[in-house]
Design an enzyme around this catalytic site. Structure first.
Site, PDB file in Angstrom:
ATOM      1  N   ASN A  81     -10.280  -2.343   7.596  1.00 14.38           N
ATOM      2  CA  ASN A  81      -9.872  -1.154   6.855  1.00 14.38           C
ATOM      3  C   ASN A  81     -11.359  -0.282   6.803  1.00 14.38           C
ATOM      4  O   ASN A  81     -12.189  -0.517   6.298  1.00 14.38           O
ATOM      5  CB  ASN A  81      -9.591  -1.493   5.338  1.00 14.38           C
ATOM      6  N   HIS A 111      -2.455   4.199   7.966  1.00 12.45           N
ATOM      7  CA  HIS A 111      -3.486   3.911   7.482  1.00 12.45           C
ATOM      8  C   HIS A 111      -3.650   2.432   7.650  1.00 12.45           C
ATOM      9  O   HIS A 111      -2.757   1.420   7.367  1.00 12.45           O
ATOM     10  CB  HIS A 111      -3.798   4.218   5.931  1.00 12.45           C
ATOM     11  N   CYS A 134      -8.713   6.897   1.658  1.00 13.72           N
ATOM     12  CA  CYS A 134      -7.858   6.486   2.911  1.00 13.72           C
ATOM     13  C   CYS A 134      -6.912   7.543   3.543  1.00 13.72           C
ATOM     14  O   CYS A 134      -6.379   7.207   4.824  1.00 13.72           O
ATOM     15  CB  CYS A 134      -7.224   5.311   2.558  1.00 13.72           C
TER      16      CYS A 134
END
Length: 313
Positions: free
Chosen positions: A269, A239, A114
């Site tokens: 995500n 993020h 990520c």
């Protein structure tokens, strides 16, 4: 010393949208449960004919067009991804080939999950400062739905697919600040993509405690390294993991005047794609003035993190 700056951005998402209602038909969940815990309404899902390099290619093409450059103007291609199933050719080489690059660029993939894009952006900045490159194409791309366990309601509600790209070039007035990066190797098990075929899993409470307790101070240190006070930031692009993580973290940083990216609500995500995609959308909508300071801060798998303050293109 020559520095570097981001001159253009681009993003791409597959057309197929998965709603919370769609997920409720697959696992024991519902719209209220998902929104209250992660803040996500929808996410995009790539089809079998849309591998990671295809997502990256589309985002890269938009970034190049925005910069007014041709593929042969690029001498370094970096792709941050953790969902490249094939070992070789790597995603960067495949994107370069799809773009028709004939000038022999260096091609590298980075797997820092990520926080991959902010690691890749720092790597491009370092290469340009060292004189090893003059223009770089930096891409974050992931096809998270391909590694999702659709029977696990704690993780399948999170993931989406997409790509974001930035064109970075040398300049005398640096527009990318110093990176702060690191990890917690002993807690690498908290976020995993393991097995054959690989499957995404995480220890949600461990990740939540780490992000909300440890990351605010690290993000403020990024601002300190850049010589930018948090209240001077025009935008904060974290993020896009979970709205319950993003909003408290942004508040604890002290960026009281900043636009906070909340693309997770519509995109889920998307791992390494999340920061460049969210930033590209903010810029496209005109929500950040050109030249304004923006905090980018990635975190996640390996309990790794990387952040820098950049000047908005």
């Amino acid at each position: 010393m020559t520095g570097s700056r981001v001159v253009a951005l681009g993003h791409y998402q597959p057309a197929k949208v998965i709603t919370n209602e769609d997920l409720a038909a697959m696992v024991d969940t519902n719209d209220e449960w998902i929104r209250s815990r992660v803040g996500i309404k929808t996410r995009h899902m790539a089809g079998p004919d849309e591998p990671v390099d295809e997502l990256a290619f589309h985002a890269a093409g938009k970034a190049l067009a925005g910069a007014g450059l041709t593929p042969d103007d690029i001498d370094l291609v970096l792709v941050a991804t953790s969902t490249a199933i094939d070992r070789s050719p790597n995603m960067a080489a495949r994107v370069a080939a799809k773009l028709g690059m004939g000038a022999g660029p260096a091609v590298m993939d980075l797997n820092v999950v990520c926080s991959g894009f902010t690691h890749a952006l720092a790597t491009a900045d370092h290469a340009i400062r060292a004189g090893s490159a003059t223009r770089a194409l930096v891409i974050g791309a992931d096809k998270m739905t391909e590694i999702t366990d659709w029977t696990d309601r704690t993780t399948c509600v999170l993931t989406g697919d997409g790509a974001g790209a930035a064109v970075v070039e040398a300049c005398e007035d640096p527009g990318i600040g110093p990176v702060l990066w690191g990890s917690v190797p002993a807690m690498g098990h908290a976020v995993r993509i393991e097995g054959s075929p690989p499957v995404f899993a995480q220890e949600g409470q461990s990740v939540y405690r780490w992000t909300t307790s440890q990351l605010p101070a690290l993000a403020r240190k990024v601002c300190e390294k850049a010589g930018t006070a948090p209240e001077e930031l025009a935008a904060v692009v974290l993020h896009q993991a979970n709205l319950r993580i993003i909003e408290p973290l942004a508040a604890k940083i002290g960026a009281v005047n900043a636009v906070v990216a909340r693309d997770v609500v519509d995109s889920g995500n998307t791992s390494a794609a999340s920061i460049p995609m969210a930033l590209s959308k903010l810029v496209q909508r005109g929500e950040i003035p050109t030249g304004a300071p923006v905090l980018l801060f990635g975190f996640g798998g390996n309990l790794s993190y990387a952040g820098q303050v950049i000047r908005c293109p």
